[in-house]
Scaffold this motif. Sequence first.
Motif, PDB file in Angstrom:
ATOM      1  N   SER A  57       9.545  56.635  71.276  1.00  0.00           N
ATOM      2  CA  SER A  57       8.169  56.714  71.785  1.00  0.00           C
ATOM      3  C   SER A  57       7.353  57.747  71.019  1.00  0.00           C
ATOM      4  CB  SER A  57       8.169  57.078  73.273  1.00  0.00           C
ATOM      5  OG  SER A  57       8.776  56.065  74.046  1.00  0.00           O
ATOM      6  N   TYR A  71       9.235  52.533  75.816  1.00  0.00           N
ATOM      7  CA  TYR A  71       8.492  52.766  74.578  1.00  0.00           C
ATOM      8  C   TYR A  71       7.021  52.986  74.927  1.00  0.00           C
ATOM      9  CZ  TYR A  71       6.485  52.145  69.919  1.00  0.00           C
ATOM     10  OH  TYR A  71       5.804  52.340  68.749  1.00  0.00           O
ATOM     11  N   ASN A  72       6.569  54.211  74.764  1.00  0.00           N
ATOM     12  CA  ASN A  72       5.168  54.574  75.030  1.00  0.00           C
ATOM     13  C   ASN A  72       4.719  54.170  76.436  1.00  0.00           C
ATOM     14  OD1 ASN A  72       5.076  55.545  72.418  1.00  0.00           O
ATOM     15  ND2 ASN A  72       3.984  53.776  71.582  1.00  0.00           N
ATOM     16  N   GLU A  73       5.433  54.648  77.423  1.00  0.00           N
ATOM     17  CA  GLU A  73       5.128  54.290  78.812  1.00  0.00           C
ATOM     18  C   GLU A  73       4.800  55.526  79.660  1.00  0.00           C
ATOM     19  OE1 GLU A  73       4.657  51.418  79.899  1.00  0.00           O
ATOM     20  OE2 GLU A  73       5.805  49.970  78.719  1.00  0.00           O
ATOM     21  N   ASN A 122      12.216  53.895  66.448  1.00  0.00           N
ATOM     22  CA  ASN A 122      12.047  52.660  67.207  1.00  0.00           C
ATOM     23  C   ASN A 122      12.938  51.547  66.647  1.00  0.00           C
ATOM     24  OD1 ASN A 122      10.214  49.868  67.285  1.00  0.00           O
ATOM     25  ND2 ASN A 122      10.284  50.976  69.204  1.00  0.00           N
ATOM     26  N   ASP A 142      14.899  55.909  75.438  1.00  0.00           N
ATOM     27  CA  ASP A 142      13.618  56.146  74.768  1.00  0.00           C
ATOM     28  C   ASP A 142      13.694  55.554  73.369  1.00  0.00           C
ATOM     29  OD1 ASP A 142      10.931  57.572  74.583  1.00  0.00           O
ATOM     30  OD2 ASP A 142      11.986  58.357  72.831  1.00  0.00           O
ATOM     31  N   ASN A 148       3.620  46.053  74.807  1.00  0.00           N
ATOM     32  CA  ASN A 148       4.055  46.431  73.463  1.00  0.00           C
ATOM     33  C   ASN A 148       4.441  45.228  72.626  1.00  0.00           C
ATOM     34  OD1 ASN A 148       3.883  49.328  73.779  1.00  0.00           O
ATOM     35  ND2 ASN A 148       5.655  49.194  75.134  1.00  0.00           N
ATOM     36  N   SER A 187       6.450  60.183  76.550  1.00  0.00           N
ATOM     37  CA  SER A 187       7.465  59.530  77.381  1.00  0.00           C
ATOM     38  C   SER A 187       8.782  60.297  77.398  1.00  0.00           C
ATOM     39  CB  SER A 187       7.706  58.094  76.889  1.00  0.00           C
ATOM     40  OG  SER A 187       6.570  57.291  77.072  1.00  0.00           O
TER      41      SER A 187
END
Length: 324
Positions: A59, A26-28, A86, A56, A220, A63
Amino acid sequence: MTETVTTPTATHLVAAPEISIVIPVYNEEKNLPLLFERLTKVVDQMGRHTEIVMTDDGSKDNSLELLKGFVQQRPDLYRIVEFDRNYGQHMAVMAGFETARGKFIVTLDADLQNPPEEIPKLIAEMDKGHDVVGSYRRDRQDSLLRTLPSRLVNYVRERITGIKMRDQGCMLRGYHRDIVKIIVESGETSTFIPALAQFYAERPIEVEVEHAARHAGVSNYNLYMLIRLNFDLMTGFSLVPLQVFTMVGMAVSGGSLLLVFYMLLRRIFIGPEVEGIFTLFAIMFFLLGVIITGLGIVGEYVGRIYQQVRSRARFHIRTIHEKS
């Protein structure tokens, strides 16, 4: 080799891998390139049939595009599960469990705090017959604001649930497929996977692993999410919070009865008085606090029942990106 986008129900006549590595993302975007480099190197050096399943989790950065690129670069190794939004870390892991095909399943975070180079250590223990391999972090590289509450929660969780885990926050863990199957079939909508696995394990073990500072970005998990996670842990594995509240309620009721009896005697022998009115207010506010706390605890259990009986899908997989 071109990438193929499949639906979750598609099947492929390929040999099942021996090892599956499941990673929620997640948002990496800042961590993924280095993760790809290090993790791919580790898997190639192990020389065992392995797949890497990365979910995923909706995200908002780049990502997902990076993950799709991994499939292009190593279609023999990477499979990407794409959520439509999410759903949270544990649901992302659960989707990876449902998708993974290996005999041994290893979970790993994408932030590189748990080095991928430690994965062979977990595999070695599963080769010995351990069905759950937990881990605890050596020289944890987190601030005191994270480590002290974590230690407190570990202590309280063990006392309440009876589940022994030295470090519940470490996501680098290994599971035999039989354990993963039980977890998936449990159908729980709100769960803590390491504790659930420990609950079902027959031959668990814990190993020490290295820990590093986050390579890039920020965690996160905010304070609310950590509190929410631990509420799920407490209410999902034990009735102790309800039982403790019941005993507190009985003790408070007994004390209140003695206070009423004492006030009645004062009224009879001393007469009416108003000097103790603030004391009475303090007692009343205390009792109200106990009642509200109790309602909150009961509400946690009722909420879990509501989530379970409405039988909604825990998550929705949009597509799976893998080789044809």
